[in-house]
Design an enzyme around this catalytic site. Structure first.
Site, PDB file in Angstrom:
ATOM      1  N   LYS A 170       0.760   1.443  12.692  1.00  8.87           N
ATOM      2  CA  LYS A 170      -0.156   2.054  13.830  1.00  8.87           C
ATOM      3  C   LYS A 170      -1.302   2.482  13.449  1.00  8.87           C
ATOM      4  O   LYS A 170      -1.507   3.010  12.342  1.00  8.87           O
ATOM      5  CB  LYS A 170       0.344   3.319  15.092  1.00  8.87           C
ATOM      6  CG  LYS A 170       0.975   3.890  14.408  1.00  8.87           C
ATOM      7  CD  LYS A 170       0.069   4.936  14.286  1.00  8.87           C
ATOM      8  CE  LYS A 170      -0.089   6.142  13.857  1.00  8.87           C
ATOM      9  NZ  LYS A 170      -1.302   6.741  13.285  1.00  8.87           N
ATOM     10  N   ALA A 217       1.044  -1.354   0.431  1.00 12.06           N
ATOM     11  CA  ALA A 217       0.080   0.101  -0.049  1.00 12.06           C
ATOM     12  C   ALA A 217       0.767   1.338   0.289  1.00 12.06           C
ATOM     13  O   ALA A 217       1.489   1.325   0.848  1.00 12.06           O
ATOM     14  CB  ALA A 217      -0.718   0.106   1.561  1.00 12.06           C
ATOM     15  N   TYR A 272      -2.464  -7.129  -3.839  1.00 11.47           N
ATOM     16  CA  TYR A 272      -0.834  -7.478  -1.947  1.00 11.47           C
ATOM     17  C   TYR A 272      -0.965  -9.199  -1.948  1.00 11.47           C
ATOM     18  O   TYR A 272       0.387  -8.965  -1.626  1.00 11.47           O
ATOM     19  CB  TYR A 272      -2.027  -7.112  -1.564  1.00 11.47           C
ATOM     20  CG  TYR A 272      -2.542  -5.292  -1.395  1.00 11.47           C
ATOM     21  CD1 TYR A 272      -1.545  -4.926  -1.854  1.00 11.47           C
ATOM     22  CD2 TYR A 272      -3.817  -5.335  -0.609  1.00 11.47           C
ATOM     23  CE1 TYR A 272      -2.027  -3.721  -1.581  1.00 11.47           C
ATOM     24  CE2 TYR A 272      -4.269  -3.990  -1.003  1.00 11.47           C
ATOM     25  CZ  TYR A 272      -3.600  -3.427  -1.037  1.00 11.47           C
ATOM     26  OH  TYR A 272      -3.546  -1.990  -0.887  1.00 11.47           O
ATOM     27  N   SER A 283       0.117  -3.000  -4.728  1.00  7.34           N
ATOM     28  CA  SER A 283      -0.628  -1.819  -4.644  1.00  7.34           C
ATOM     29  C   SER A 283      -2.257  -2.522  -5.877  1.00  7.34           C
ATOM     30  O   SER A 283      -1.658  -3.573  -6.555  1.00  7.34           O
ATOM     31  CB  SER A 283      -0.813  -0.234  -5.033  1.00  7.34           C
ATOM     32  OG  SER A 283      -1.912   0.340  -5.606  1.00  7.34           O
ATOM     33  N   ARG A 284      -2.973  -2.513  -5.287  1.00  6.56           N
ATOM     34  CA  ARG A 284      -4.515  -2.525  -5.830  1.00  6.56           C
ATOM     35  C   ARG A 284      -4.316  -2.252  -7.212  1.00  6.56           C
ATOM     36  O   ARG A 284      -4.236  -2.562  -8.239  1.00  6.56           O
ATOM     37  CB  ARG A 284      -5.674  -2.675  -5.320  1.00  6.56           C
ATOM     38  CG  ARG A 284      -5.985  -3.240  -3.865  1.00  6.56           C
ATOM     39  CD  ARG A 284      -7.255  -2.736  -3.314  1.00  6.56           C
ATOM     40  NE  ARG A 284      -6.783  -1.514  -2.508  1.00  6.56           N
ATOM     41  CZ  ARG A 284      -8.030  -0.847  -1.964  1.00  6.56           C
ATOM     42  NH1 ARG A 284      -9.107  -1.379  -1.792  1.00  6.56           N
ATOM     43  NH2 ARG A 284      -8.106   0.501  -1.555  1.00  6.56           N
TER      44      ARG A 284
END
Length: 341
Positions: free
Chosen positions: A111, A25, A72, A50-51
């Site tokens: 996070k 991503a 991915y 990435s997509r």
């Protein structure tokens, strides 16, 4: 006698053995991570997924990465990738880090680790079953100033800790299209900003015995501003997070013998001010400024993998889960639920 800061034991990021990283991503934080790793470590980012293949290719070209893939799954299956950095919105972490774990890859997960504690427990169990390293990318935990604070606490320099203060607020114009305001993307202040002061309080005090929170919500239903008191024994942490204003983003720890203040932003390399009965001392921040401090977490993960470890002693998985349990309780008190919960 003027008080003295103990030296940090944090290794030089350049000392960590080089591993091959895949970035899952590409986005703003992924760009910051790749820049920090490239400048201050010997780690190699060899692939980005990435997509959108076009987006991955553009990111790869910008950062000098050899391979770009348009899924991915293809990234985590790449035999040339040793460890995957998951840089997507936290609403996607459980599924995407799960892909990497299922493929036998070590993972560093941005996070907040997942959107809630239930997802975190599931991901932790999967990583342990697979025998791979999983670490939450709470980069503050791996900075030199955090080790210095740990030494001050262990040496009793502050005496008995009574009070922890920390805040993180930024101003964002209301935008229902933004992930920060989208319930389906686990938006709101808590998981994006508030996770820093909550994790800081956990580092200093451990798991709270009681949690009291109050706050307001956006028109889309996510938390806009939250004030929290976390209590452990005789100590309290007073924390705040908000999407409505840029706050000082400082943190402090006070005890019966002294206090330490970390200037803003406390979650990045920052100055430390130690005050005791003997006087006042200042520790300047590391020359590695801002998000370049992400190099420390990458180096820590690489060293753990080289050592055959499956958890970080600086941020154990059980603590990551407990922090999200605290966040879940805060959201319950503020009245924030994500779709599907």
């Amino acid at each position: 006698m003027t008080p003295v800061f103990p030296p940090a034991r944090t290794p030089n990021p350049l000392d960590a053995p080089p591993l091959r990283w895949g970035v899952l991503a590409p986005g703003r934080i992924a760009a910051a991570f790749v820049t920090a790793v490239s400048r201050y470590t010997r780690q190699r980012v060899v692939a980005v997924g990435s997509r959108s293949l076009d987006r991955a290719s553009a990111f790869a070209a910008e950062h000098g990465i050899d391979r770009a893939v348009g899924s991915y799954q293809e990234l985590v299956d790449d035999p040339a990738v040793d460890v995957v950095y998951v840089a997507s919105p936290h609403s996607e972490h459980a599924a995407q880090a799960g892909l990497a774990v299922a493929a036998g890859k070590h993972v560093l997960v941005e996070k907040a680790f997942t959107r809630n504690a239930a997802q975190a427990r599931h991901l932790v169990a999967a990583a342990r079953a697979a025998g791979v390293l999983a670490v939450e990318a709470m980069w503050t935990r791996f900075l030199t100033q955090t080790d210095v604070l740990a030494r001050l606490l262990a040496d009793g320099v502050l005496g008995e800790v009574t009070t922890v203060l920390a805040d993180h607020g930024q101003h964002f114009a209301p935008d229902p299209q933004s992930r920060l305001f989208a319930p389906e993307l686990a938006g709101g202040a808590l998981l994006d900003l508030g996770i820093y002061p909550i994790s800081f309080a956990s580092f200093v005090l451990g798991a709270p015995d009681s949690v009291v929170a109050t706050g307001s919500r956006t028109a889309t239903g996510v938390d806009a501003q939250v004030s929290m008191t976390l209590s452990t024994g005789t100590a309290q942490a007073c924390l705040n997070t908000t999407l409505l204003a840029a706050t000082p983003t400082t943190a402090s720890v006070s005890g019966t013998a002294g206090s330490v203040e970390i200037t803003g932003p406390f979650y990045a390399p920052a100055s430390m001010i130690l005050t005791t009965a003997d006087g006042r001392a200042v520790r300047e921040p590391d020359p590695v400024a801002g998000h370049l401090g992400l190099c420390f977490e990458a180096a820590h993960v690489a060293q753990l993998i080289a050592d055959g470890a499956t958890e970080s002693p600086l941020l154990p998985l059980d603590e990551t889960v407990r922090i999200l349990e605290t966040v879940d309780e805060i959201r319950r008190q503020v009245g924030v639920r994500y779709p599907g919960e």
